[in-house]
Each structure stands twice: as C-alpha cells, then as structure tokens.
Design a protein around this motif. Sequence first.
Motif, PDB file in Angstrom:
ATOM      1  N   GLY A  27       0.832  -1.195   0.000  1.00 47.39           N
ATOM      2  CA  GLY A  27       0.000   0.000   0.000  1.00 47.39           C
ATOM      3  C   GLY A  27       0.863   1.239   0.000  1.00 47.39           C
ATOM      4  O   GLY A  27       2.093   1.155   0.094  1.00 47.39           O
ATOM      5  N   ILE A  28       0.227   2.400  -0.129  1.00 51.71           N
ATOM      6  CA  ILE A  28       0.967   3.659  -0.028  1.00 51.71           C
ATOM      7  C   ILE A  28       0.936   4.114   1.428  1.00 51.71           C
ATOM      8  O   ILE A  28       0.002   3.819   2.160  1.00 51.71           O
ATOM      9  CB  ILE A  28       0.420   4.757  -0.964  1.00 51.71           C
ATOM     10  CG1 ILE A  28      -1.010   5.148  -0.615  1.00 51.71           C
ATOM     11  CG2 ILE A  28       0.525   4.322  -2.421  1.00 51.71           C
ATOM     12  CD1 ILE A  28      -1.505   6.384  -1.352  1.00 51.71           C
ATOM     13  N   THR A  29       1.956   4.822   1.820  1.00 52.38           N
ATOM     14  CA  THR A  29       2.057   5.270   3.205  1.00 52.38           C
ATOM     15  C   THR A  29       1.149   6.472   3.469  1.00 52.38           C
ATOM     16  O   THR A  29       0.688   7.145   2.538  1.00 52.38           O
ATOM     17  CB  THR A  29       3.501   5.663   3.554  1.00 52.38           C
ATOM     18  OG1 THR A  29       3.868   6.791   2.761  1.00 52.38           O
ATOM     19  CG2 THR A  29       4.465   4.508   3.349  1.00 52.38           C
ATOM     20  N   ASP A  30       0.941   6.744   4.735  1.00 55.94           N
ATOM     21  CA  ASP A  30       0.168   7.916   5.133  1.00 55.94           C
ATOM     22  C   ASP A  30       0.849   9.182   4.626  1.00 55.94           C
ATOM     23  O   ASP A  30       0.189  10.112   4.166  1.00 55.94           O
ATOM     24  CB  ASP A  30       0.017   7.950   6.658  1.00 55.94           C
ATOM     25  CG  ASP A  30      -0.896   9.072   7.102  1.00 55.94           C
ATOM     26  OD1 ASP A  30      -2.051   9.118   6.636  1.00 55.94           O
ATOM     27  OD2 ASP A  30      -0.448   9.920   7.895  1.00 55.94           O
ATOM     28  N   TYR A  31       2.173   9.212   4.678  1.00 55.00           N
ATOM     29  CA  TYR A  31       2.918  10.361   4.160  1.00 55.00           C
ATOM     30  C   TYR A  31       2.620  10.564   2.680  1.00 55.00           C
ATOM     31  O   TYR A  31       2.362  11.680   2.230  1.00 55.00           O
ATOM     32  CB  TYR A  31       4.420  10.153   4.388  1.00 55.00           C
ATOM     33  CG  TYR A  31       5.280  11.238   3.799  1.00 55.00           C
ATOM     34  CD1 TYR A  31       5.420  12.464   4.450  1.00 55.00           C
ATOM     35  CD2 TYR A  31       5.946  11.054   2.590  1.00 55.00           C
ATOM     36  CE1 TYR A  31       6.204  13.477   3.898  1.00 55.00           C
ATOM     37  CE2 TYR A  31       6.735  12.054   2.039  1.00 55.00           C
ATOM     38  CZ  TYR A  31       6.860  13.262   2.700  1.00 55.00           C
ATOM     39  OH  TYR A  31       7.621  14.263   2.161  1.00 55.00           O
ATOM     40  N   ALA A  32       2.633   9.481   1.908  1.00 62.16           N
ATOM     41  CA  ALA A  32       2.376   9.572   0.463  1.00 62.16           C
ATOM     42  C   ALA A  32       0.980  10.118   0.196  1.00 62.16           C
ATOM     43  O   ALA A  32       0.805  11.024  -0.620  1.00 62.16           O
ATOM     44  CB  ALA A  32       2.540   8.211  -0.200  1.00 62.16           C
ATOM     45  N   GLN A  33      -0.007   9.575   0.886  1.00 60.00           N
ATOM     46  CA  GLN A  33      -1.372  10.035   0.612  1.00 60.00           C
ATOM     47  C   GLN A  33      -1.555  11.490   1.017  1.00 60.00           C
ATOM     48  O   GLN A  33      -2.250  12.237   0.356  1.00 60.00           O
ATOM     49  CB  GLN A  33      -2.431   9.118   1.245  1.00 60.00           C
ATOM     50  CG  GLN A  33      -2.580   9.172   2.741  1.00 60.00           C
ATOM     51  CD  GLN A  33      -3.368  10.356   3.272  1.00 60.00           C
ATOM     52  OE1 GLN A  33      -4.187  10.947   2.583  1.00 60.00           O
ATOM     53  NE2 GLN A  33      -3.092  10.720   4.510  1.00 60.00           N
ATOM     54  N   SER A  34      -0.877  11.925   2.091  1.00 60.42           N
ATOM     55  CA  SER A  34      -1.015  13.327   2.507  1.00 60.42           C
ATOM     56  C   SER A  34      -0.333  14.263   1.511  1.00 60.42           C
ATOM     57  O   SER A  34      -0.818  15.360   1.247  1.00 60.42           O
ATOM     58  CB  SER A  34      -0.479  13.548   3.922  1.00 60.42           C
ATOM     59  OG  SER A  34       0.923  13.383   3.959  1.00 60.42           O
ATOM     60  N   GLU A  35       0.791  13.821   0.921  1.00 61.47           N
ATOM     61  CA  GLU A  35       1.483  14.623  -0.081  1.00 61.47           C
ATOM     62  C   GLU A  35       0.689  14.691  -1.388  1.00 61.47           C
ATOM     63  O   GLU A  35       0.705  15.709  -2.072  1.00 61.47           O
ATOM     64  CB  GLU A  35       2.878  14.050  -0.356  1.00 61.47           C
ATOM     65  CG  GLU A  35       3.857  14.256   0.781  1.00 61.47           C
ATOM     66  CD  GLU A  35       4.203  15.714   0.995  1.00 61.47           C
ATOM     67  OE1 GLU A  35       4.713  16.350   0.067  1.00 61.47           O
ATOM     68  OE2 GLU A  35       3.939  16.222   2.106  1.00 61.47           O
ATOM     69  N   LEU A  36       0.009  13.592  -1.722  1.00 60.67           N
ATOM     70  CA  LEU A  36      -0.759  13.550  -2.962  1.00 60.67           C
ATOM     71  C   LEU A  36      -2.019  14.409  -2.891  1.00 60.67           C
ATOM     72  O   LEU A  36      -2.470  14.943  -3.892  1.00 60.67           O
ATOM     73  CB  LEU A  36      -1.155  12.108  -3.296  1.00 60.67           C
ATOM     74  CG  LEU A  36      -0.047  11.220  -3.823  1.00 60.67           C
ATOM     75  CD1 LEU A  36      -0.459   9.759  -3.766  1.00 60.67           C
ATOM     76  CD2 LEU A  36       0.316  11.615  -5.247  1.00 60.67           C
ATOM     77  N   GLY A  37      -2.592  14.519  -1.709  1.00 62.79           N
ATOM     78  CA  GLY A  37      -3.881  15.207  -1.597  1.00 62.79           C
ATOM     79  C   GLY A  37      -5.012  14.240  -1.914  1.00 62.79           C
ATOM     80  O   GLY A  37      -4.866  13.024  -1.780  1.00 62.79           O
ATOM     81  N   ASP A  38      -6.130  14.765  -2.353  1.00 60.91           N
ATOM     82  CA  ASP A  38      -7.306  13.932  -2.611  1.00 60.91           C
ATOM     83  C   ASP A  38      -7.051  13.004  -3.790  1.00 60.91           C
ATOM     84  O   ASP A  38      -6.856  13.449  -4.926  1.00 60.91           O
ATOM     85  CB  ASP A  38      -8.531  14.797  -2.903  1.00 60.91           C
ATOM     86  CG  ASP A  38      -8.964  15.606  -1.689  1.00 60.91           C
ATOM     87  OD1 ASP A  38      -8.699  15.166  -0.547  1.00 60.91           O
ATOM     88  OD2 ASP A  38      -9.566  16.677  -1.885  1.00 60.91           O
ATOM     89  N   ILE A  39      -7.063  11.696  -3.506  1.00 59.54           N
ATOM     90  CA  ILE A  39      -6.820  10.689  -4.538  1.00 59.54           C
ATOM     91  C   ILE A  39      -8.129  10.403  -5.262  1.00 59.54           C
ATOM     92  O   ILE A  39      -9.166  10.178  -4.636  1.00 59.54           O
ATOM     93  CB  ILE A  39      -6.212   9.418  -3.922  1.00 59.54           C
ATOM     94  CG1 ILE A  39      -4.823   9.754  -3.331  1.00 59.54           C
ATOM     95  CG2 ILE A  39      -6.118   8.302  -4.956  1.00 59.54           C
ATOM     96  CD1 ILE A  39      -4.188   8.640  -2.537  1.00 59.54           C
ATOM     97  N   VAL A  40      -8.058  10.417  -6.615  1.00 54.08           N
ATOM     98  CA  VAL A  40      -9.267  10.253  -7.414  1.00 54.08           C
ATOM     99  C   VAL A  40      -9.249   9.009  -8.309  1.00 54.08           C
ATOM    100  O   VAL A  40     -10.285   8.625  -8.836  1.00 54.08           O
ATOM    101  CB  VAL A  40      -9.544  11.512  -8.279  1.00 54.08           C
ATOM    102  CG1 VAL A  40      -9.815  12.715  -7.385  1.00 54.08           C
ATOM    103  CG2 VAL A  40      -8.393  11.809  -9.227  1.00 54.08           C
ATOM    104  N   PHE A  41      -8.076   8.374  -8.484  1.00 51.48           N
ATOM    105  CA  PHE A  41      -8.007   7.237  -9.393  1.00 51.48           C
ATOM    106  C   PHE A  41      -6.752   6.411  -9.134  1.00 51.48           C
ATOM    107  O   PHE A  41      -5.694   6.960  -8.852  1.00 51.48           O
ATOM    108  CB  PHE A  41      -7.975   7.736 -10.851  1.00 51.48           C
ATOM    109  CG  PHE A  41      -7.891   6.653 -11.878  1.00 51.48           C
ATOM    110  CD1 PHE A  41      -8.999   5.884 -12.209  1.00 51.48           C
ATOM    111  CD2 PHE A  41      -6.692   6.394 -12.530  1.00 51.48           C
ATOM    112  CE1 PHE A  41      -8.912   4.873 -13.165  1.00 51.48           C
ATOM    113  CE2 PHE A  41      -6.597   5.393 -13.488  1.00 51.48           C
ATOM    114  CZ  PHE A  41      -7.710   4.632 -13.809  1.00 51.48           C
TER     115      PHE A  41
END
Length: 137
Positions: A27-41
């Motif tokens: 999976g992606i880390t919490d850090y990655a998802q926070s840097e990416l912002g709202d994931i749409v796809f």
Amino acid sequence: MNLKELKYSKNHMWVSWDEGGGMSTLGITDYAQSELGDIVFFELPETGTELSQFEKLGEVESTKAVSDLISPLGGEVIQVNQALLDSPELANKDPYGEGWLVKLKFNSMSEVNSLMTSEQYEQFVAQESAGREPPPR
C-alpha cells in the motif's frame, strides 16, 4: 495493523508479509497520501501479473498530480483491492487498512529484508521533508 512491523520503500510504499506463506500486502504510506492530496483514481495490475522489485506496478492520480506506483517487492499479483478501485479515497482515509493496493506472492525474503524499518522510514521522511524549501510568504 502495527505500523512498526511493516517495511517501507523510498517510494513511500509499505509492505506487510507472512514469511511462511510468502504472501505480502502492499500500500501507499500515510505520508504519500497526505502529499498527494485527494486521490481520485488508481491504475493497478491485473491478477497474475509478475512484477520485479522496484518495477512500476501502476499509477495513482490525485487532484495535484499523477504518480507512478513502484512495487517494493517482486512477485505475482494474487489479489487487487477492487474496493479501492471503486473508491480511491480509501487510500486517503485508511492507507494501512482498507486502502491497501495489491497482494503479492513475493519472490524473496531478502527483498523484504532490503526495505526500511519503520524507524528508518521515519528518518527518511524527516530528511526528505527537511530538504524542501519553505512555502512562500
């Protein structure tokens, strides 16, 4: 899930594994998802796809950018998280739980051992964050 027991890659992916069965979850880390912002796809590989360690396994698209997902382990994709494909925001809400990406039958325990521990990953993220320029005032 105990985050201290996971392994991490420099590409901000996490791995949980079962040595006995040779199975892993990525999976992606919490850090990655926070840097990416709202994931749409998410674009993820099909079941049966063979991956090499550090090979592109797919893409993630957010409101900010499209980024490659790099597999921290080599192996055969045995399951893809269909719920995540249907609701990509799960990676923002629960990156270590419902937001997992794929399950692999991994090739080698040495690949798992080559990844960072939780403590090493925390230091890596701190160094990476420190290297950024502050936002303009």
